[in-house]
Design a protein around this motif. Structure first.
Motif, PDB file in Angstrom:
ATOM      1  N   UNK A 173     -45.036   3.846  17.237  1.00 23.67           N
ATOM      2  CA  UNK A 173     -46.013   4.907  16.981  1.00 23.67           C
ATOM      3  C   UNK A 173     -47.152   4.841  18.000  1.00 23.67           C
ATOM      4  N   UNK A 174     -47.558   3.620  18.335  1.00 21.44           N
ATOM      5  CA  UNK A 174     -48.611   3.442  19.340  1.00 21.44           C
ATOM      6  C   UNK A 174     -48.153   3.945  20.701  1.00 21.44           C
ATOM      7  N   UNK A 175     -46.942   3.568  21.083  1.00 22.14           N
ATOM      8  CA  UNK A 175     -46.422   3.978  22.382  1.00 22.14           C
ATOM      9  C   UNK A 175     -47.316   3.522  23.511  1.00 22.14           C
ATOM     10  N   UNK A 176     -47.702   4.468  24.377  1.00 24.40           N
ATOM     11  CA  UNK A 176     -48.567   4.131  25.512  1.00 24.40           C
ATOM     12  C   UNK A 176     -49.983   4.678  25.331  1.00 24.40           C
ATOM     13  N   UNK A 177     -50.380   4.903  24.089  1.00 17.08           N
ATOM     14  CA  UNK A 177     -51.688   5.492  23.807  1.00 17.08           C
ATOM     15  C   UNK A 177     -52.822   4.486  24.001  1.00 17.08           C
ATOM     16  N   UNK A 178     -53.972   4.999  24.422  1.00 16.30           N
ATOM     17  CA  UNK A 178     -55.157   4.144  24.544  1.00 16.30           C
ATOM     18  C   UNK A 178     -55.994   4.262  23.266  1.00 16.30           C
ATOM     19  N   UNK A 179     -57.097   3.503  23.135  1.00 20.19           N
ATOM     20  CA  UNK A 179     -57.863   3.496  21.878  1.00 20.19           C
ATOM     21  C   UNK A 179     -58.517   4.824  21.500  1.00 20.19           C
ATOM     22  N   UNK A 180     -58.592   5.767  22.428  1.00 22.17           N
ATOM     23  CA  UNK A 180     -59.093   7.092  22.059  1.00 22.17           C
ATOM     24  C   UNK A 180     -58.028   7.887  21.316  1.00 22.17           C
ATOM     25  N   UNK A 181     -56.767   7.444  21.423  1.00 26.17           N
ATOM     26  CA  UNK A 181     -55.637   8.176  20.845  1.00 26.17           C
ATOM     27  C   UNK A 181     -54.948   7.441  19.700  1.00 26.17           C
ATOM     28  N   UNK A 182     -55.109   6.107  19.661  1.00 29.50           N
ATOM     29  CA  UNK A 182     -54.440   5.311  18.626  1.00 29.50           C
ATOM     30  C   UNK A 182     -55.198   4.012  18.406  1.00 29.50           C
ATOM     31  N   UNK A 183     -55.270   3.609  17.124  1.00 31.36           N
ATOM     32  CA  UNK A 183     -55.855   2.320  16.754  1.00 31.36           C
ATOM     33  C   UNK A 183     -55.004   1.696  15.655  1.00 31.36           C
ATOM     34  N   UNK A 184     -55.027   0.372  15.500  1.00 33.71           N
ATOM     35  CA  UNK A 184     -54.264  -0.261  14.421  1.00 33.71           C
ATOM     36  C   UNK A 184     -54.642   0.320  13.067  1.00 33.71           C
ATOM     37  N   UNK A 185     -53.670   0.567  12.194  1.00 37.55           N
ATOM     38  CA  UNK A 185     -53.964   1.096  10.855  1.00 37.55           C
ATOM     39  C   UNK A 185     -54.916   0.215  10.050  1.00 37.55           C
ATOM     40  N   UNK A 186     -54.855  -1.097  10.233  1.00 36.09           N
ATOM     41  CA  UNK A 186     -55.768  -2.008   9.531  1.00 36.09           C
ATOM     42  C   UNK A 186     -57.121  -1.944  10.224  1.00 36.09           C
ATOM     43  N   UNK A 187     -58.085  -1.297   9.582  1.00 38.49           N
ATOM     44  CA  UNK A 187     -59.370  -1.062  10.230  1.00 38.49           C
ATOM     45  C   UNK A 187     -60.121  -2.349  10.556  1.00 38.49           C
ATOM     46  N   UNK A 188     -59.923  -3.382   9.753  1.00 36.87           N
ATOM     47  CA  UNK A 188     -60.633  -4.641   9.991  1.00 36.87           C
ATOM     48  C   UNK A 188     -60.155  -5.341  11.255  1.00 36.87           C
ATOM     49  N   UNK A 189     -59.013  -4.902  11.801  1.00 36.83           N
ATOM     50  CA  UNK A 189     -58.503  -5.536  13.028  1.00 36.83           C
ATOM     51  C   UNK A 189     -58.939  -4.783  14.286  1.00 36.83           C
ATOM     52  N   UNK A 190     -59.561  -3.645  14.119  1.00 39.27           N
ATOM     53  CA  UNK A 190     -59.848  -2.803  15.281  1.00 39.27           C
ATOM     54  C   UNK A 190     -60.865  -3.416  16.238  1.00 39.27           C
ATOM     55  N   UNK A 191     -61.797  -4.185  15.716  1.00 38.89           N
ATOM     56  CA  UNK A 191     -62.768  -4.853  16.595  1.00 38.89           C
ATOM     57  C   UNK A 191     -62.046  -5.857  17.494  1.00 38.89           C
ATOM     58  N   UNK A 192     -61.166  -6.663  16.906  1.00 41.58           N
ATOM     59  CA  UNK A 192     -60.381  -7.626  17.682  1.00 41.58           C
ATOM     60  C   UNK A 192     -59.547  -6.907  18.732  1.00 41.58           C
ATOM     61  N   UNK A 193     -58.944  -5.800  18.326  1.00 42.85           N
ATOM     62  CA  UNK A 193     -58.101  -5.014  19.235  1.00 42.85           C
ATOM     63  C   UNK A 193     -58.908  -4.497  20.427  1.00 42.85           C
ATOM     64  N   UNK A 194     -60.094  -3.963  20.165  1.00 44.43           N
ATOM     65  CA  UNK A 194     -60.951  -3.445  21.236  1.00 44.43           C
ATOM     66  C   UNK A 194     -61.386  -4.558  22.183  1.00 44.43           C
ATOM     67  N   UNK A 195     -61.754  -5.706  21.620  1.00 34.38           N
ATOM     68  CA  UNK A 195     -62.166  -6.842  22.446  1.00 34.38           C
ATOM     69  C   UNK A 195     -61.017  -7.291  23.346  1.00 34.38           C
ATOM     70  N   UNK A 196     -59.807  -7.348  22.782  1.00 32.90           N
ATOM     71  CA  UNK A 196     -58.640  -7.752  23.564  1.00 32.90           C
ATOM     72  C   UNK A 196     -58.360  -6.739  24.674  1.00 32.90           C
ATOM     73  N   UNK A 197     -58.395  -5.456  24.329  1.00 29.05           N
ATOM     74  CA  UNK A 197     -58.119  -4.387  25.299  1.00 29.05           C
ATOM     75  C   UNK A 197     -59.062  -4.488  26.493  1.00 29.05           C
ATOM     76  N   UNK A 198     -60.346  -4.605  26.225  1.00 28.99           N
ATOM     77  CA  UNK A 198     -61.338  -4.651  27.299  1.00 28.99           C
ATOM     78  C   UNK A 198     -61.177  -5.918  28.141  1.00 28.99           C
ATOM     79  N   UNK A 199     -60.916  -7.046  27.485  1.00 28.87           N
ATOM     80  CA  UNK A 199     -60.745  -8.294  28.232  1.00 28.87           C
ATOM     81  C   UNK A 199     -59.585  -8.188  29.212  1.00 28.87           C
ATOM     82  N   UNK A 200     -58.468  -7.629  28.756  1.00 31.07           N
ATOM     83  CA  UNK A 200     -57.297  -7.493  29.622  1.00 31.07           C
ATOM     84  C   UNK A 200     -57.593  -6.546  30.782  1.00 31.07           C
TER      85      UNK A 200
END
Length: 223
Positions: A173-200
């Motif tokens: 479902x995520x495919x190749x979408x960026x955070x403006x288009x897709x985020x993990x369904x578990x909202x409490x994980x989204x901060x971790x996801x954003x931090x990981x995305x930016x670090x990479x």
């Protein structure tokens, strides 16, 4: 009278010794359980803090994405990491609990919890290894100018928070979408996801588009 007192004293000493032995045995049992109990749930390498991620995000180049010429095969994966184990199998072992592998390193049993949707799985076939920053997104953001060896390193990076075992349907479902288009369904994980995305993206010198930067900024400000 003194003999009675001595008898009680000996009984008290004996009782205290029994308690000491019992306490020591209990502690030993607890330690044995600590070392022999189920392995703790592992996860991708811990991303940088939200404050550091905000600093990294501010330094990223903002540019329009260009997917011209993208081909997934330009990012060689999954490569052999050691022995018979490729990157996928290494991540499955890392991210699961009580994972058993066969002689070819394939995961034949174990338990995995997908942090994107909090689903639990007992078959490795139900899991995909997600590239937090998708390969196509990387291509759009600057990887089209990389050498093949650098693209291979990116696609198999076990050091940065770039690879994680998640529910296959959620990853698709995520495919190749960026955070403006897709985020993990578990909202409490989204901060971790954003931090990981930016670090990479920061580590690999990749750009962000304006909508992506805005979404990441909002996420990190809420961390």
């Amino acid at each position: 009278m003194s003999r009675i007192r001595n008898a009680f004293t000996r009984r008290g000493l004996y009782a205290r010794r029994r308690l000491s032995v019992l306490a020591a045995a209990t502690g030993l049992i607890a330690l044995t359980g600590l070392f022999n109990g189920p392995a703790a749930q592992a996860a991708l390498p811990t991303p940088v803090s939200a404050a550091t991620a905000r600093t990294y995000l501010a330094s990223l180049t903002v540019a329009t994405e260009d997917r011209t010429g993208y081909d997934r095969d330009l990012f060689p994966h999954w490569i052999t990491q050691s022995g018979a184990c490729n990157t996928r199998e290494v991540v499955l072992k890392r991210d699961g609990t009580n994972v058993q592998q066969d002689s070819s390193c394939a995961a034949v049993s174990g338990t995995w919890r997908s942090v994107y949707d909090n689903a639990t799985w007992t078959a490795a076939s139900d899991l995909d290894i997600d590239h937090v920053v998708p390969l196509a997104e990387a291509w759009d953001s600057g990887a089209s100018r990389w050498t093949t060896s650098r693209r291979q390193a990116f696609a198999n990076d076990l050091t940065r928070p770039q690879l994680i075992a998640v529910t296959d349907n959620v990853n698709q479902e995520k495919g190749d979408k960026d955070p403006a288009e897709w985020l993990p369904p578990v909202t409490s994980y989204r901060c971790t996801y954003a931090r990981a995305w930016v670090q990479v993206k920061h580590y690999y010198g990749l750009s962000v588009d304006s909508a992506e930067k805005s979404a990441l900024s909002s996420l990190l400000n809420g961390c």
